[in-house]
Scaffold this active site. Structure first.
Site, PDB file in Angstrom:
ATOM      1  N   ASP A 105       0.855  -1.179   0.000  1.00 27.11           N
ATOM      2  CA  ASP A 105       0.000   0.000   0.000  1.00 27.11           C
ATOM      3  C   ASP A 105       0.906   1.248   0.000  1.00 27.11           C
ATOM      4  O   ASP A 105       1.412   1.641  -1.037  1.00 27.11           O
ATOM      5  CB  ASP A 105      -0.888  -0.114   1.250  1.00 27.11           C
ATOM      6  CG  ASP A 105      -2.013   0.896   1.312  1.00 27.11           C
ATOM      7  OD1 ASP A 105      -2.517   1.283   0.257  1.00 27.11           O
ATOM      8  OD2 ASP A 105      -2.395   1.301   2.425  1.00 27.11           O
ATOM      9  N   LYS A 133      -1.220  -1.610  -4.614  1.00 29.36           N
ATOM     10  CA  LYS A 133      -2.026  -0.387  -4.747  1.00 29.36           C
ATOM     11  C   LYS A 133      -1.069   0.766  -5.039  1.00 29.36           C
ATOM     12  O   LYS A 133      -0.733   1.537  -4.145  1.00 29.36           O
ATOM     13  CB  LYS A 133      -2.680  -0.103  -3.391  1.00 29.36           C
ATOM     14  CG  LYS A 133      -4.168  -0.238  -3.311  1.00 29.36           C
ATOM     15  CD  LYS A 133      -4.635   0.330  -1.970  1.00 29.36           C
ATOM     16  CE  LYS A 133      -5.533  -0.605  -1.227  1.00 29.36           C
ATOM     17  NZ  LYS A 133      -5.945  -0.092   0.085  1.00 29.36           N
ATOM     18  N   ASP A 161      -7.909  -8.095   6.295  1.00 34.46           N
ATOM     19  CA  ASP A 161      -8.954  -7.915   7.298  1.00 34.46           C
ATOM     20  C   ASP A 161      -9.603  -6.543   7.263  1.00 34.46           C
ATOM     21  O   ASP A 161      -9.046  -5.581   6.744  1.00 34.46           O
ATOM     22  CB  ASP A 161      -8.368  -8.117   8.694  1.00 34.46           C
ATOM     23  CG  ASP A 161      -7.414  -6.981   9.061  1.00 34.46           C
ATOM     24  OD1 ASP A 161      -6.409  -6.795   8.348  1.00 34.46           O
ATOM     25  OD2 ASP A 161      -7.699  -6.258  10.040  1.00 34.46           O
TER      26      ASP A 161
HETATM   27  P1  IMP Z   1       1.815  -0.415   3.810  1.00 37.90           P
HETATM   28  O1  IMP Z   1       2.871  -0.427   4.868  1.00 37.90           O
HETATM   29  O2  IMP Z   1       1.061   0.896   3.774  1.00 37.90           O
HETATM   30  O3  IMP Z   1       2.293  -0.833   2.444  1.00 37.90           O
HETATM   31  O4  IMP Z   1       0.671  -1.361   4.281  1.00 37.90           O
HETATM   32  C1  IMP Z   1       0.724  -2.664   4.236  1.00 37.90           C
HETATM   33  C2  IMP Z   1      -0.234  -3.289   5.222  1.00 37.90           C
HETATM   34  O5  IMP Z   1      -1.411  -2.496   5.462  1.00 37.90           O
HETATM   35  C3  IMP Z   1      -0.717  -4.559   4.618  1.00 37.90           C
HETATM   36  O6  IMP Z   1       0.135  -5.625   4.967  1.00 37.90           O
HETATM   37  C4  IMP Z   1      -2.103  -4.698   5.193  1.00 37.90           C
HETATM   38  O7  IMP Z   1      -2.042  -5.359   6.428  1.00 37.90           O
HETATM   39  C5  IMP Z   1      -2.573  -3.301   5.421  1.00 37.90           C
HETATM   40  N1  IMP Z   1      -3.450  -2.852   4.332  1.00 37.90           N
HETATM   41  C6  IMP Z   1      -3.167  -1.934   3.390  1.00 37.90           C
HETATM   42  N2  IMP Z   1      -4.196  -1.757   2.549  1.00 37.90           N
HETATM   43  C7  IMP Z   1      -5.159  -2.602   2.967  1.00 37.90           C
HETATM   44  C8  IMP Z   1      -6.488  -2.897   2.487  1.00 37.90           C
HETATM   45  O8  IMP Z   1      -7.009  -2.337   1.498  1.00 37.90           O
HETATM   46  N3  IMP Z   1      -7.167  -3.834   3.191  1.00 37.90           N
HETATM   47  C9  IMP Z   1      -6.658  -4.471   4.278  1.00 37.90           C
HETATM   48  N4  IMP Z   1      -5.430  -4.237   4.742  1.00 37.90           N
HETATM   49  C10 IMP Z   1      -4.688  -3.303   4.096  1.00 37.90           C
END
Ligand code: IMP
Ligand code: MG
Length: 184
Positions: A105, A133, A161
């Site tokens: 994300d 994403k 989740d």
């Molecule tokens: P990042 O550190 O922002 O890349 O986020 C990664 C983590 O955020 C993932 O491993 C998920 O646990 C959570 N996450 C990010 N987007 C979503 C989503 O759309 N649905 C559920 N969990 C998400």
């Protein structure tokens, strides 16, 4: 908790598409690591459903380990600071490591985990994520294998989740936040 049907907006990736794409990823990974052993590292908890399906399509000899991280900030928005809450059981020095994640994300989680793993000198280090994403990216991360690129929408199911629930659903769906009432 609410029945997910009350707030499900759209099924983004259905069960058949997940199965097909994960088989393709497994075949690609098996091809790329041919003749080598592979050490899979799954980030708890979101990655487990993907991992267990993916690993059954991997034909090179493989081992498995887990780690868990928690990001500061709210449940749906990470802040960039990531803390290791469960460390690996085994050494990764000299191994081919493939990090298996549910979604990239902002990128902060994978970026921090990669930094952390690099200090332990694996032979190789790659990333496999089910979902990407890209619109939300705040820090650049190398993605070697990706299941699906999705739009900037919050998704749940298949390991992902919504306030810790609904990980068991066999598809990836978007949420209608106006219809989701976790506290009622
Ligand atoms: P990042 O550190 O922002 O890349 O986020 C990664 C983590 O955020 C993932 O491993 C998920 O646990 C959570 N996450 C990010 N987007 C979503 C989503 O759309 N649905 C559920 N969990 C998400
Ligand atoms: Mg996760």
């Amino acid at each position: 908790m609410q029945d997910y049907r009350e707030f499900l907006k759209e099924i983004l990736v259905d069960e058949a598409s997940l199965k097909k794409r994960i088989a393709e990823l497994g075949a690609q990974i098996s091809e790329d690591y041919r003749g080598q052993d592979l050490h899979l590292i799954c980030i708890l908890r979101g990655g487990i459903v993907f991992l267990t399906d993916l690993m059954r399509h991997i034909t090179v000899p493989n081992t498995l380990d887990f780690m868990a991280v928690s990001s500061y900030g709210t449940a749906r928005q990470s802040t960039g600071q990531v803390r290791i809450t469960l460390d690996l059981k085994d050494e990764i020095h000299g191994r081919n490591v493939l990090l298996v994640e549910d979604i990239v994300d902002s990128g902060y989680t994978i970026a921090s985990v990669l930094e952390f793993l690099k200090t332990r000198h694996p032979t190789s280090l790659k990333v496999c994520t089910l979902l990407n994403k890209p619109e939300r990216r705040e820090v650049e991360v190398p993605i070697d294998y990706c299941g699906f690129v999705i739009p900037n929408k919050f998704v749940f199911g298949y390991g992902l989740d919504l306030d810790e629930y609904y990980r068991n659903l066999p598809f990836i769906a978007t949420v209608d936040l106006e219809k989701y009432h976790p506290d009622e």
